[in-house]
Design a protein around this motif. Structure first.
Motif, PDB file in Angstrom:
ATOM      1  N   ASP A 146       0.882  -1.168   0.000  1.00  0.00           N
ATOM      2  CA  ASP A 146       0.000   0.000   0.000  1.00  0.00           C
ATOM      3  C   ASP A 146       0.919   1.218   0.000  1.00  0.00           C
ATOM      4  N   THR A 147       0.842   2.054  -1.028  1.00  0.00           N
ATOM      5  CA  THR A 147       1.794   3.156  -1.164  1.00  0.00           C
ATOM      6  C   THR A 147       1.693   4.184  -0.033  1.00  0.00           C
ATOM      7  N   ALA A 148       0.671   4.082   0.811  1.00  0.00           N
ATOM      8  CA  ALA A 148       0.619   4.933   2.000  1.00  0.00           C
ATOM      9  C   ALA A 148       1.750   4.586   2.961  1.00  0.00           C
ATOM     10  N   TYR A 149       2.318   3.391   2.799  1.00  0.00           N
ATOM     11  CA  TYR A 149       3.394   2.933   3.687  1.00  0.00           C
ATOM     12  C   TYR A 149       4.715   2.803   2.926  1.00  0.00           C
ATOM     13  N   ARG A 150       4.873   3.638   1.900  1.00  0.00           N
ATOM     14  CA  ARG A 150       6.100   3.623   1.112  1.00  0.00           C
ATOM     15  C   ARG A 150       7.291   4.058   1.961  1.00  0.00           C
ATOM     16  N   SER A 151       8.423   3.364   1.779  1.00  0.00           N
ATOM     17  CA  SER A 151       9.672   3.704   2.451  1.00  0.00           C
ATOM     18  C   SER A 151      10.819   3.148   1.628  1.00  0.00           C
ATOM     19  N   PHE A 152      12.043   3.321   2.090  1.00  0.00           N
ATOM     20  CA  PHE A 152      13.187   2.815   1.333  1.00  0.00           C
ATOM     21  C   PHE A 152      13.216   1.292   1.294  1.00  0.00           C
ATOM     22  N   VAL A 153      12.505   0.633   2.217  1.00  0.00           N
ATOM     23  CA  VAL A 153      12.419  -0.833   2.180  1.00  0.00           C
ATOM     24  C   VAL A 153      11.139  -1.302   1.482  1.00  0.00           C
ATOM     25  N   LEU A 196       7.977  -3.193   6.421  1.00  0.00           N
ATOM     26  CA  LEU A 196       8.404  -4.404   5.718  1.00  0.00           C
ATOM     27  C   LEU A 196       7.251  -5.056   4.958  1.00  0.00           C
ATOM     28  N   THR A 197       6.106  -5.128   5.582  1.00  0.00           N
ATOM     29  CA  THR A 197       4.956  -5.782   4.954  1.00  0.00           C
ATOM     30  C   THR A 197       4.253  -4.872   3.953  1.00  0.00           C
ATOM     31  N   GLY A 198       4.411  -3.546   4.120  1.00  0.00           N
ATOM     32  CA  GLY A 198       3.770  -2.597   3.221  1.00  0.00           C
ATOM     33  C   GLY A 198       2.274  -2.478   3.431  1.00  0.00           C
ATOM     34  N   THR A 199       1.804  -2.939   4.581  1.00  0.00           N
ATOM     35  CA  THR A 199       0.368  -2.912   4.891  1.00  0.00           C
ATOM     36  C   THR A 199       0.192  -3.104   6.388  1.00  0.00           C
ATOM     37  N   THR A 200      -0.942  -2.671   6.907  1.00  0.00           N
ATOM     38  CA  THR A 200      -1.259  -2.936   8.321  1.00  0.00           C
ATOM     39  C   THR A 200      -2.053  -4.235   8.469  1.00  0.00           C
ATOM     40  N   GLU A 201      -2.479  -4.809   7.342  1.00  0.00           N
ATOM     41  CA  GLU A 201      -3.385  -5.958   7.396  1.00  0.00           C
ATOM     42  C   GLU A 201      -2.722  -7.224   7.928  1.00  0.00           C
ATOM     43  N   SER A 259      -6.320 -13.687   1.254  1.00  0.00           N
ATOM     44  CA  SER A 259      -6.721 -12.280   1.293  1.00  0.00           C
ATOM     45  C   SER A 259      -5.938 -11.408   0.317  1.00  0.00           C
ATOM     46  N   TRP A 260      -4.786 -11.862  -0.126  1.00  0.00           N
ATOM     47  CA  TRP A 260      -4.027 -11.024  -1.048  1.00  0.00           C
ATOM     48  C   TRP A 260      -4.001 -11.585  -2.479  1.00  0.00           C
ATOM     49  N   MET A 261      -4.788 -12.626  -2.766  1.00  0.00           N
ATOM     50  CA  MET A 261      -4.736 -13.255  -4.080  1.00  0.00           C
ATOM     51  C   MET A 261      -5.234 -12.340  -5.203  1.00  0.00           C
ATOM     52  N   LEU A 262      -6.269 -11.546  -4.943  1.00  0.00           N
ATOM     53  CA  LEU A 262      -6.788 -10.666  -5.983  1.00  0.00           C
ATOM     54  C   LEU A 262      -5.737  -9.652  -6.417  1.00  0.00           C
ATOM     55  N   GLU A 263      -5.082  -9.024  -5.435  1.00  0.00           N
ATOM     56  CA  GLU A 263      -4.043  -8.059  -5.773  1.00  0.00           C
ATOM     57  C   GLU A 263      -2.856  -8.733  -6.466  1.00  0.00           C
ATOM     58  N   LEU A 264      -2.552  -9.963  -6.077  1.00  0.00           N
ATOM     59  CA  LEU A 264      -1.479 -10.698  -6.745  1.00  0.00           C
ATOM     60  C   LEU A 264      -1.800 -10.923  -8.220  1.00  0.00           C
ATOM     61  N   GLU A 265      -3.036 -11.297  -8.501  1.00  0.00           N
ATOM     62  CA  GLU A 265      -3.440 -11.516  -9.887  1.00  0.00           C
ATOM     63  C   GLU A 265      -3.340 -10.222 -10.693  1.00  0.00           C
ATOM     64  N   GLN A 266      -3.714  -9.114 -10.089  1.00  0.00           N
ATOM     65  CA  GLN A 266      -3.614  -7.825 -10.763  1.00  0.00           C
ATOM     66  C   GLN A 266      -2.151  -7.477 -11.045  1.00  0.00           C
ATOM     67  N   PHE A 267      -1.282  -7.755 -10.060  1.00  0.00           N
ATOM     68  CA  PHE A 267       0.134  -7.487 -10.266  1.00  0.00           C
ATOM     69  C   PHE A 267       0.710  -8.367 -11.374  1.00  0.00           C
ATOM     70  N   LYS A 268       0.303  -9.626 -11.412  1.00  0.00           N
ATOM     71  CA  LYS A 268       0.820 -10.533 -12.443  1.00  0.00           C
ATOM     72  C   LYS A 268       0.548  -9.995 -13.840  1.00  0.00           C
ATOM     73  N   ASN A 269      -0.608  -9.367 -14.025  1.00  0.00           N
ATOM     74  CA  ASN A 269      -0.934  -8.795 -15.329  1.00  0.00           C
ATOM     75  C   ASN A 269       0.007  -7.647 -15.685  1.00  0.00           C
ATOM     76  N   VAL A 270       0.377  -6.853 -14.675  1.00  0.00           N
ATOM     77  CA  VAL A 270       1.338  -5.769 -14.899  1.00  0.00           C
ATOM     78  C   VAL A 270       2.714  -6.359 -15.193  1.00  0.00           C
ATOM     79  N   ARG A 271       3.119  -7.309 -14.386  1.00  0.00           N
ATOM     80  CA  ARG A 271       4.455  -7.926 -14.507  1.00  0.00           C
ATOM     81  C   ARG A 271       4.677  -8.527 -15.893  1.00  0.00           C
ATOM     82  N   MET A 272       3.662  -9.177 -16.437  1.00  0.00           N
ATOM     83  CA  MET A 272       3.806  -9.868 -17.717  1.00  0.00           C
ATOM     84  C   MET A 272       4.266  -8.935 -18.830  1.00  0.00           C
ATOM     85  N   LYS A 273       3.931  -7.668 -18.735  1.00  0.00           N
ATOM     86  CA  LYS A 273       4.267  -6.715 -19.793  1.00  0.00           C
ATOM     87  C   LYS A 273       5.769  -6.468 -19.903  1.00  0.00           C
ATOM     88  N   TYR A 274       6.507  -6.795 -18.842  1.00  0.00           N
ATOM     89  CA  TYR A 274       7.910  -6.396 -18.793  1.00  0.00           C
ATOM     90  C   TYR A 274       8.886  -7.571 -18.711  1.00  0.00           C
TER      91      TYR A 274
END
Length: 408
Positions: free
Chosen positions: A191-198, A364-369, A386-401
């Motif tokens: 979650d980009t609300a918890y963005r940091s150098f890690v 580290l986790t990038g989320t409070t969940e 609980s994170w499978m939907l977001e993983l599937e969305q990321f996979k679609n982005v990843r495939m492009k590169y």
């Protein structure tokens, strides 16, 4: 002529090593049998030397930037200097140019004793190259071995280098290397609300991409500041795909000394946001976990001050816990996922649960969940679901590169 001789010797040495490597070796020496040896981007001189000739070059490198036959390697900087490339300075990430600084230890700028080149630290107060750092350069070369976890800071350094190149109209050449954890994808998406150098980007903990593919994604998704894009060239590896287990040539940081530690790192790094030791200050960092109050632990260890862990957590205190150092590569290849069971078990058996999670855990986790789910007593399967939907969305982005055939 000297440059040509160097390349001919390099090629002959590489072919000889390929023949030697065809023999059967222990698993620690040969992660996966190959019909053809993997050639990393840095070794494909014919693909990028012409882009460097006659230009002032900056190198974003560390101790992993090696080329040549295994056990007879040279540093890429030394190789390019022999080839009369005008290398002007070295920019260094976390752990420094020689890779000996502790995690989190401020890395100072200075002069490299061997080459006399100026060293510019990109870890500490100055994580992003300044215009002054770049004004005497025409092109930057990025060649660092990553381990494929979102909180491993080399990809954050990559982000800032790309951003600086975009802002200062400099070309960046990324010399790709295989991802030792590139054979699966798992974990909560940041979650980009918890963005940091890690954790800077909306990707899962294990993203399954090489550093070159990741650079393409940063550009393509416009994740740099103000949606900027840098002039990027990626020199891909040869004979690599994401189903392979790749043995890293040299430890990428002081506390990842072997492949077992690198495979365990994405799962065990969560403990860095708790009071539990991950074995820093021992001969098994990121292969053992423990705490003085872990009553169920049958394995004991005591962290000590040493190079790469000068002040380890729980220094000089005996810890009780679990030894994971005997896990074989087949365990990781079969599982292809993070292991949350260890984290859940330590939380459940920790006497003072209110002090188990620190604020760093959320970074580290990038989320409070995840913290909430563990506190609520949810199982590993329930958490992963609980994170499978977001993983599937990321996979679609990843495939492009992707530059290489994907795992199944």
């Amino acid at each position: 002529m000297n440059g040509l001789k160097f390349l001919l010797c390099f090629s002959l040495g590489f072919l000889l090593t390929a023949c030697i490597n065809a023999e059967q070796k222990p698993l620690e020496q040969q992660e996966q049998p190959q019909t053809k040896p993997i050639v990393v981007g840095a070794e494909r001189f014919d693909q990028y030397l012409e882009k460097l000739k006659g230009k002032n070059v900056g190198m974003v490198v560390n101790q992993t930037s090696l080329v040549g036959a295994p056990y007879k390697e040279t540093h890429l900087v030394d190789s390019l200097l022999k080839l009369k490339i005008s290398v002007k300075k070295i920019l260094t990430p976390e752990h420094g140019f020689r890779g000996t600084a502790d995690a989190g230890e401020k890395v100072k700028s200075g002069i490299d004793e061997k080459t006399g080149l100026p060293l510019v630290s990109l870890y500490g107060n100055n994580k992003k190259p300044t215009s002054e750092n770049l004004n005497d350069l025409d092109v930057l070369v990025f060649d660092i071995q990553d381990v494929g976890a979102r909180f491993y800071t080399y990809i954050s350094t990559l982000h800032f280098v790309m951003e600086a190149c975009a802002e200062n109209d400099k070309e960046l050449i990324v010399l790709d290397r295989p991802n030792p954890n590139g054979f699966y994808i798992d974990g909560p998406v940041l979650d980009t609300a918890y963005r940091s150098f890690v954790g800077m980007h909306p990707v899962p903990v294990v993203h399954g991409m090489t550093i070159g593919e990741y650079a393409k994604m940063l550009n393509g998704e416009k994740w740099l500041k103000n949606g900027a894009q840098c002039k990027l060239t990626v020199i891909a590896c040869e004979n690599y795909d994401h189903s392979m287990l790749y043995k890293v040539r040299v430890k990428p940081s002081p506390n990842l000394p072997n492949m077992t530690a690198m495979y365990l790192y994405p799962s065990l790094c969560f403990f860095e946001g708790t009071p539990v030791s991950v074995g820093r200050g021992t001969d098994k960092p990121f292969q053992i976990i423990g705490h003085p109050d872990f009553a169920a632990g049958t394995f004991t260890f005591t962290p000590k001050s040493m190079e790469g862990a000068k002040e380890p957590p729980l220094k000089d205190v005996q810890c009780k816990g679990i030894d994971l150092s005997t896990l074989q590569r087949d365990y990781f290849l079969k599982r292809k996922s993070l292991n949350l069971e260890w984290l859940i078990e330590f939380y459940q058996k920790f006497p003072n649960k209110e002090k188990f999670f620190t604020p760093f855990f959320t970074k580290l986790t990038g989320t409070t969940e995840l913290q909430k789910q563990i506190e609520q007593g949810k199982s590993e399967d329930e958490i992963r679901a609980s994170w499978m939907l977001e993983l599937e969305q990321f996979k679609n982005v990843r495939m492009k590169y992707l530059l290489y055939a994907d795992f199944e």
